[in-house]
Enzyme design. Structure first.
Site, PDB file in Angstrom:
ATOM      1  N   LYS A 173       0.865  -1.185   0.000  1.00  0.00           N
ATOM      2  CA  LYS A 173       0.000   0.000   0.000  1.00  0.00           C
ATOM      3  C   LYS A 173       0.894   1.225   0.000  1.00  0.00           C
ATOM      4  O   LYS A 173       1.624   1.482   0.959  1.00  0.00           O
ATOM      5  CB  LYS A 173      -0.920   0.040   1.215  1.00  0.00           C
ATOM      6  CG  LYS A 173      -1.969   1.150   1.033  1.00  0.00           C
ATOM      7  CD  LYS A 173      -2.664   1.550   2.300  1.00  0.00           C
ATOM      8  CE  LYS A 173      -1.895   2.534   3.129  1.00  0.00           C
ATOM      9  NZ  LYS A 173      -1.682   3.843   2.474  1.00  0.00           N
ATOM     10  N   GLY A 225       6.530   4.110   9.075  1.00  0.00           N
ATOM     11  CA  GLY A 225       5.639   5.244   9.318  1.00  0.00           C
ATOM     12  C   GLY A 225       5.824   5.739  10.736  1.00  0.00           C
ATOM     13  O   GLY A 225       6.871   5.521  11.355  1.00  0.00           O
ATOM     14  N   GLU A 247       9.463   0.145  11.140  1.00  0.00           N
ATOM     15  CA  GLU A 247      10.507   1.177  11.006  1.00  0.00           C
ATOM     16  C   GLU A 247       9.824   2.515  11.249  1.00  0.00           C
ATOM     17  O   GLU A 247       9.073   2.990  10.395  1.00  0.00           O
ATOM     18  CB  GLU A 247      11.093   1.158   9.585  1.00  0.00           C
ATOM     19  CG  GLU A 247      11.893  -0.073   9.268  1.00  0.00           C
ATOM     20  CD  GLU A 247      13.174  -0.161  10.066  1.00  0.00           C
ATOM     21  OE1 GLU A 247      13.631   0.865  10.602  1.00  0.00           O
ATOM     22  OE2 GLU A 247      13.713  -1.263  10.180  1.00  0.00           O
ATOM     23  N   LEU A 248      10.090   3.107  12.393  1.00  0.00           N
ATOM     24  CA  LEU A 248       9.304   4.291  12.770  1.00  0.00           C
ATOM     25  C   LEU A 248      10.182   5.540  12.798  1.00  0.00           C
ATOM     26  O   LEU A 248      11.212   5.598  12.149  1.00  0.00           O
ATOM     27  CB  LEU A 248       8.608   4.026  14.102  1.00  0.00           C
ATOM     28  CG  LEU A 248       7.887   2.664  14.177  1.00  0.00           C
ATOM     29  CD1 LEU A 248       7.253   2.450  15.526  1.00  0.00           C
ATOM     30  CD2 LEU A 248       6.860   2.530  13.061  1.00  0.00           C
ATOM     31  N   CYS A 281      13.449  10.037   8.549  1.00  0.00           N
ATOM     32  CA  CYS A 281      13.374   9.403   9.870  1.00  0.00           C
ATOM     33  C   CYS A 281      14.707   9.510  10.593  1.00  0.00           C
ATOM     34  O   CYS A 281      14.741   9.506  11.812  1.00  0.00           O
ATOM     35  CB  CYS A 281      12.961   7.950   9.717  1.00  0.00           C
ATOM     36  SG  CYS A 281      14.008   7.055   8.569  1.00  0.00           S
TER      37      CYS A 281
HETATM   38  P1  NAD Z   1       2.004   7.564   8.917  1.00  0.00           P
HETATM   39  O1  NAD Z   1       2.292   6.627  10.026  1.00  0.00           O
HETATM   40  O2  NAD Z   1       0.950   8.588   9.090  1.00  0.00           O
HETATM   41  O3  NAD Z   1       1.584   6.759   7.583  1.00  0.00           O
HETATM   42  C1  NAD Z   1       2.387   5.738   7.065  1.00  0.00           C
HETATM   43  C2  NAD Z   1       1.533   4.795   6.245  1.00  0.00           C
HETATM   44  O4  NAD Z   1       0.612   4.138   7.103  1.00  0.00           O
HETATM   45  C3  NAD Z   1       0.700   5.482   5.160  1.00  0.00           C
HETATM   46  O5  NAD Z   1       0.728   4.684   4.005  1.00  0.00           O
HETATM   47  C4  NAD Z   1      -0.687   5.496   5.777  1.00  0.00           C
HETATM   48  O6  NAD Z   1      -1.725   5.524   4.819  1.00  0.00           O
HETATM   49  C5  NAD Z   1      -0.701   4.193   6.533  1.00  0.00           C
HETATM   50  N1  NAD Z   1      -1.697   4.129   7.601  1.00  0.00           N
HETATM   51  C6  NAD Z   1      -2.254   5.155   8.296  1.00  0.00           C
HETATM   52  N2  NAD Z   1      -3.110   4.680   9.227  1.00  0.00           N
HETATM   53  C7  NAD Z   1      -3.110   3.329   9.111  1.00  0.00           C
HETATM   54  C8  NAD Z   1      -3.786   2.274   9.799  1.00  0.00           C
HETATM   55  N3  NAD Z   1      -4.676   2.498  10.779  1.00  0.00           N
HETATM   56  N4  NAD Z   1      -3.517   0.997   9.447  1.00  0.00           N
HETATM   57  C9  NAD Z   1      -2.622   0.724   8.466  1.00  0.00           C
HETATM   58  N5  NAD Z   1      -1.959   1.694   7.758  1.00  0.00           N
HETATM   59  C10 NAD Z   1      -2.195   2.975   8.085  1.00  0.00           C
HETATM   60  O7  NAD Z   1       3.390   8.196   8.568  1.00  0.00           O
HETATM   61  P2  NAD Z   1       3.663   9.457   7.676  1.00  0.00           P
HETATM   62  O8  NAD Z   1       3.286  10.652   8.439  1.00  0.00           O
HETATM   63  O9  NAD Z   1       3.113   9.229   6.317  1.00  0.00           O
HETATM   64  O10 NAD Z   1       5.266   9.330   7.562  1.00  0.00           O
HETATM   65  C11 NAD Z   1       6.136   9.890   8.463  1.00  0.00           C
HETATM   66  C12 NAD Z   1       6.605   8.893   9.496  1.00  0.00           C
HETATM   67  O11 NAD Z   1       7.301   7.805   8.897  1.00  0.00           O
HETATM   68  C13 NAD Z   1       7.598   9.551  10.427  1.00  0.00           C
HETATM   69  O12 NAD Z   1       7.348   9.197  11.751  1.00  0.00           O
HETATM   70  C14 NAD Z   1       8.928   8.989   9.956  1.00  0.00           C
HETATM   71  O13 NAD Z   1       9.965   9.026  10.884  1.00  0.00           O
HETATM   72  C15 NAD Z   1       8.548   7.605   9.579  1.00  0.00           C
HETATM   73  N6  NAD Z   1       9.586   7.027   8.711  1.00  0.00           N
HETATM   74  C16 NAD Z   1      10.400   6.053   9.225  1.00  0.00           C
HETATM   75  C17 NAD Z   1      11.416   5.513   8.436  1.00  0.00           C
HETATM   76  C18 NAD Z   1      12.320   4.412   8.949  1.00  0.00           C
HETATM   77  O14 NAD Z   1      12.918   3.712   8.132  1.00  0.00           O
HETATM   78  N7  NAD Z   1      12.479   4.216  10.239  1.00  0.00           N
HETATM   79  C19 NAD Z   1      11.599   5.980   7.141  1.00  0.00           C
HETATM   80  C20 NAD Z   1      10.762   6.979   6.668  1.00  0.00           C
HETATM   81  C21 NAD Z   1       9.754   7.484   7.467  1.00  0.00           C
END
Ligand code: NAD
Length: 487
Positions: A173, A225, A247-248, A281
């Site tokens: 997704k 995310g 991976e957050l 991140c």
């Molecule tokens: P987010 O958590 O809001 O969304 C990430 C994904 O999850 C999106 O595709 C979203 O549609 C989906 N999602 C949302 N709610 C959901 C649910 N209830 N169930 C399943 N999927 C759901 O993150 P964001 O704001 O799009 O991205 C930023 C975050 O990602 C930051 O915290 C960043 O640090 C993190 N990030 C981490 C890494 C890593 O490798 N550690 C890399 C890049 C980004």
């Protein structure tokens, strides 16, 4: 407006629902994106399950899977300029960064292509003379991959690459923000010659993500995310007890001692926080600098931050582009304002420049006057650097570890023994010493605490997509005795 399609079970499909994608550099819609329904999610998972069980995929040798991944890598390398332009347009990430990153994404697929036929089982020296026991490494099943908008091609490569190398099938997704590069990636994937259904690519928001990650046929959820979404993912995956890798976010410390090579440290800090407009991140978002060099270091940083070329992301000379969404920019504005109210001193930036699009000026906050400011604890996902000074090593460690996150960290010092002490003391999944933001398919990447669990990259990541089957073979020709003969 350009239109995109879903890729479900090897077929490109028009969706029944759509949403507009916004160009962050202008704030105007530019493309019509498909929005998956819960029924689409089920069809994609069913197709992934069929492919997983199909003779074509299940009986394919690991070497043959590796060759398909290698072909995919070549196709990505060829298409890199096109994919980079799309990602820049849809997410606002500058073209310099998307071009370099996507060319390198091909290397991730090459790495996992090479690894496919090196995922080995084991033979056990079992403690029974008439038994042979060995372990088979088998693919775990259907994988749900969920990625955020930033670096989607990269973040999906570290999931799709090892999952397919291991013999799994994947439903990915894409983020609802900037999904164009992933939907275009599906077209490239389709040319590589994988059996139909091995990968499906859909997009949509939290409902689609929830339907996918709670689907009973999903065996593993690979998520990148934020921590709040990760909590939902864990609840969703509890439905079928799927395994997870998360991976957050991060609030990574960038520690500079007074013996460091200062110009290198300044340059690494500038790219550590302002690259990807801070939407990374691993952004080095907390500068932890030794008190004696703080003023000189900040003066140099301010100079560089103010000289940054802010502009259209598709221009090669642009150094900082817009944030991906208006929501993201508003959050940056609010968090900076709150931090200043809490006593942080604004050194530079802090506002949106007067232009269209979701731009935000490179910002530096001195937090020595506000040790509890929100900018020191909350991830921003914007070009905002918070600064704290320290007197000695113990204080540097205490400040560096004063976070619920534990993803990355940077350390600048020329003292080798101190570097070793610090490496041991820092709680993070990555420590970069006299460098920052280096990544490679060969090195594991990930964190702990609010930064999640599991690792991407490296050999271990592929093992996450496998399960171990212990096989017992009795080698004796003697008949098995009747167990009840003594009765
Ligand atoms: P987010 O958590 O809001 O969304 C990430 C994904 O999850 C999106 O595709 C979203 O549609 C989906 N999602 C949302 N709610 C959901 C649910 N209830 N169930 C399943 N999927 C759901 O993150 P964001 O704001 O799009 O991205 C930023 C975050 O990602 C930051 O915290 C960043 O640090 C993190 N990030 C981490 C890494 C890593 O490798 N550690 C890399 C890049 C980004």
């Amino acid at each position: 407006m350009q239109s995109f399609q879903h890729y479900i079970g090897g077929v490109f499909e028009d969706a029944t629902e759509h949403f507009d994608s916004i160009n962050p550099a202008t704030g105007a819609p530019w493309a019509r994106m498909p929005e998956a329904t819960v029924a689409d999610v089920s069809r994609a998972v069913d197709a992934a399950e069929r492919a997983f069980l199909s003779t074509e995929w299940a009986s394919m040798t690991a070497s043959a899977r590796g060759r398909l991944l290698m072909r995919l890598a070549d196709l990505i390398a060829e298409a890199a300029p096109r994919l980079a332009k799309l990602e820049t347009r849809d997410t606002g990430k500058i073209i310099r960064e998307t071009s370099a990153q996507i060319a390198y994404v091909a290397e991730y697929y090459r790495y996992y292509a090479g690894l496919a036929d090196k995922i080995e089982g084991a033979h056990l020296p079992i403690d029974k003379p008439d038994m042979e026991v060995w372990l088979r490494r088998e693919p775990v099943g259907v994988v749900a991959a969920v990625v955020p908008w930033n670096s989607q091609l990269f973040l999906s490569a570290v999931k799709i690459g090892p999952a397919l190398a291991a013999g799994c099938t994947v439903v990915l997704k894409a983020s609802e923000d900037g999904p164009a590069p992933m939907l275009e990636f599906a077209r490239i994937f389709d040319q590589a010659g994988f059996p139909k259904g091995v990968l499906s690519v859909i997009t949509g928001g939290s409902e689609v993500g929830a339907a996918l990650t709670s689907h009973p046929k999903v065996a593993h959820v690979a998520f990148t995310g934020g921590p709040d979404t990760a909590r939902h993912i864990l609840r969703n995956s509890a439905e079928n007890l799927a395994s997870t890798s998360l991976e957050l976010g991060g609030k990574s410390p960038f520690i500079v001692f007074d013996d460091a090579e200062l110009e290198s440290a300044v340059n690494a800090q500038v790219s550590g926080i302002f690259a990807a407009t801070g939407q990374s991140c691993v952004a080095g978002s907390r500068l932890v600098v030794q008190a004696g060099i703080k003023d000189a270091f900040l003066a140099r940083l301010k100079e560089k931050a103010e000289a940054v070329v802010i502009g259209a992301p598709d221009r090669m000379e642009t150094e900082v582009g817009p944030l991906c969404t208006l929501r993201q920019r508003e959050r940056a504005e609010q968090l900076v304002a709150r931090s200043v109210e809490q006593g942080a001193k604004l050194i530079t930036g802090g506002q949106a420049p007067d232009r269209d699009g979701y731009f935000f000026a490179p910002t530096i906050l001195d937090c020595d006057t506000a040790p509890n400011a929100v900018c020191l604890s909350e991830e921003f996902f914007g070009p905002v650097l918070s600064v704290v000074s320290f007197r000695d090593e113990d204080e540097a460690i205490a400040i560096a570890n004063d976070t619920q996150y534990g993803l990355a960290s940077g350390l600048f010092t020329r003292d080798l023994t101190r570097a070793h002490r610090m490496i041991r003391a820092i709680r993070a999944g990555i420590v970069w010493v006299n460098t920052y933001r280096a990544v490679s398919p060969i090195a594991p990447f990930g964190g702990h605490g609010l930064s999640g669990h599991g690792r991407e990259g490296g050999i271990a990541a592929a093992l996450d997509y496998t399960t171990v089957k212990a096989v017992w073979l009795r080698t004796s020709d003697e008949p098995i005795p009747d167990p009840f003969v003594m009765r």
